[in-house]
Motif scaffolding. Structure first.
Motif, short mmCIF file in Angstrom:
data_model
loop_
_atom_site.label_atom_id
_atom_site.label_comp_id
_atom_site.label_asym_id
_atom_site.label_seq_id
_atom_site.Cartn_x
_atom_site.Cartn_y
_atom_site.Cartn_z
N THR A 87 1.17 -1.49 -0.02
CA THR A 87 0.68 0.35 -0.45
C THR A 87 1.15 1.91 -0.06
O THR A 87 0.65 2.49 -0.83
CB THR A 87 -1.22 0.10 1.22
OG1 THR A 87 -2.18 0.96 0.93
CG2 THR A 87 -0.70 0.39 2.38
N ALA A 101 -1.02 5.23 -8.50
CA ALA A 101 -2.33 5.91 -8.32
C ALA A 101 -2.73 7.58 -8.46
O ALA A 101 -3.22 7.45 -8.33
CB ALA A 101 -2.50 5.63 -6.56
N SER A 158 -5.12 -1.71 -2.92
CA SER A 158 -5.61 -0.58 -2.53
C SER A 158 -7.31 -0.03 -2.88
O SER A 158 -7.48 -0.11 -1.09
CB SER A 158 -5.78 -0.58 -4.50
OG SER A 158 -6.08 0.52 -5.10
N GLN A 159 -7.87 -0.46 -3.17
CA GLN A 159 -9.39 0.36 -3.28
C GLN A 159 -10.32 -0.72 -4.23
O GLN A 159 -10.16 -0.51 -5.37
CB GLN A 159 -9.57 1.69 -2.77
CG GLN A 159 -11.41 1.64 -1.84
CD GLN A 159 -10.58 1.08 -0.54
OE1 GLN A 159 -10.19 1.79 0.07
NE2 GLN A 159 -12.45 0.86 -0.08
N SER A 180 -7.57 4.44 -7.10
CA SER A 180 -7.48 3.11 -6.94
C SER A 180 -6.94 2.26 -7.87
O SER A 180 -6.87 1.23 -8.16
CB SER A 180 -8.89 2.49 -6.20
OG SER A 180 -9.49 3.73 -5.01
N SER A 197 -15.76 -1.55 -4.33
CA SER A 197 -15.44 -2.28 -2.85
C SER A 197 -15.56 -4.48 -3.39
O SER A 197 -16.44 -4.37 -4.45
CB SER A 197 -16.27 -1.94 -2.19
OG SER A 197 -17.51 -2.38 -1.86
N SER A 243 -8.63 -4.49 -2.16
CA SER A 243 -8.03 -3.67 -0.35
C SER A 243 -6.84 -3.98 0.09
O SER A 243 -6.76 -3.75 1.34
CB SER A 243 -8.77 -2.83 0.26
OG SER A 243 -9.85 -4.15 0.75
#
Length: 386
Positions: free
Chosen positions: A46, A55, A235-236, A267, A100, A230
């Motif tokens: 991350t 990112a 990331s996400q 993301s 998500s 994530s």
């Protein structure tokens, strides 16, 4: 009479406090924790320079947000590239990226079931799967944890469309589902198998390609995977992977895809950057498993109760909810962050610390983590199990 429609909340709050189940937000600073075993950053990516640069570059090029739902303006060339890369890396025909992992599970479960169909769900499945089952309007049979025979029995009692769903690695104790056995019983019943590989991607399989790749099930016509960006990818966001016709069906029917704003470009870019690092450094996956095994071995040798990890999650039992909260607080005071799981997050009602092994932990950090956990353990945290 005074208007007080939320007085019932005060009574519930008092009940939570009495049971030791109050949850509190603790904003962290920008600097990393001195020793972090609480996050899901399994591969230590991350904050990796390539990931953060990817990112930031995506945000500068595409903007801070996706600007709309994926079917309107929210799909960029970056999203399409990420979907191709995820499918190729994990061994599936196609992929669909959502905002998500939670949304991915809701999308897959609601779009692939419905009234008149059956979902067979493991008792230890994540809350997002539980919620997806509830929203699906399908009949749901909850079966004992990791019990393929119970799945077969539930499928055999139903006529019509059916789907079995399971985590690949369960988030509470870190144990793995019997995926080959589940695939066999699903195949015999002409049922689909949906696997949430949130905790398997990046940790299990050749170079971290996931639990389904490790089980030889990636790309199977009857298998669909969901995952999150994530955890190992730092990331996400989330994704659904499977046959192209399944992904096309989700594009046209999954409400958490159709009516949700697309994943932010930053993301998507960060996840692509992380995939690039993982392709180049596949040894990170094995290292995460090694760290988890070392934590388990040393903690149980010290007399603590822990569950043998199948991936990167190490669960250490606590004697009560209050004891788990205090134990986690004492670890934090000693400079180490750990997870604290209590009801209703734990299906068996047993509170525990949840440690997440990271590929970038050094031997010195592993030793420091074990020493801190042992030194701060409540008196009744012993009685080791395997």
């Amino acid at each position: 009479m005074p208007y007080a429609p939320f007085d019932w909340i005060d009574a519930e709050a008092r009940g939570r406090a009495a049971a030791g189940l109050v949850r509190t937000l603790r904003p962290r600073g920008a600097e990393p924790e001195p020793l972090d075993l609480a996050s899901n950053d399994y591969l230590g990516l991350t904050r990796h320079p390539e990931v953060t640069a990817a990112a930031a570059g995506a945000a500068r090029r595409w903007g801070a947000g996706a600007t709309g739902s994926r079917l309107v303006t929210g799909t960029t060339a970056l999203h399409a590239e990420l979907e191709r890369e995820l499918a190729a890396f994990c061994g599936f025909e196609a992929a669909l990226v959502l905002s998500s992992g939670y949304a991915a599970n809701l999308a897959a479960l609601t779009a692939l079931s419905g009234r008149g169909s059956l979902i067979v769900s493991d008792a230890g499945n994540h809350a997002s799967i539980v919620d997806g089952c509830r929203l699906s309007r399908a009949e749901t049979a909850v079966v004992p944890h990791a019990d393929a025979e119970a799945v077969a029995k539930a499928l055999g009692a139903h006529e019509g469309r059916a789907l079995a769903v399971s985590d690949s690695v369960f988030s509470v104790d870190g144990d793995a589902a019997p995926l080959p056995a589940l695939a066999e019983v699903c195949g015999a019943a002409n049922a689909a198998l949906l696997v949430d590989d949130a905790h398997g991607l990046g940790v299990l399989g050749d170079g971290g390609r996931g639990a389904l790749a490790a089980a030889g099930l990636a790309g199977n016509d009857g298998v669909v995977a969901t995952l999150t960006l994530s955890k190992s990818l730092g990331s996400q966001g989330g994704a659904v992977l499977g046959p192209a016709r399944v992904i096309d069906h989700l594009v046209n029917t999954a409400r958490t895809f159709i009516f949700d704003t697309g994943l932010a470009p930053a993301s998507a870019g960060g996840a692509l950057g992380a995939l690039g690092v993982l392709r180049r450094e596949p040894e990170r996956a094995a290292r995460a498993r090694e760290v988890a095994a070392a934590l388990y071995t040393r903690l149980t040798a010290a007399g603590l109760t822990a569950v043998r990890p199948d991936a990167a999650v190490v669960s250490v039992r606590a004697p009560s909810a209050d004891a788990a909260v205090n134990w986690a607080a004492d670890c934090r005071a000693a400079g180490m962050a750990v997870g604290c799981f209590r009801p209703p997050s734990v299906p068996d009602g047993v509170s525990r610390l949840r440690l997440t092994a990271r590929a970038d932990l050094t031997e010195e950090q592993i030793t420091a983590a074990v020493d801190t956990i042992v030194a701060t353990a409540p008196r009744q945290a012993g009685a080791r199990v395997s």
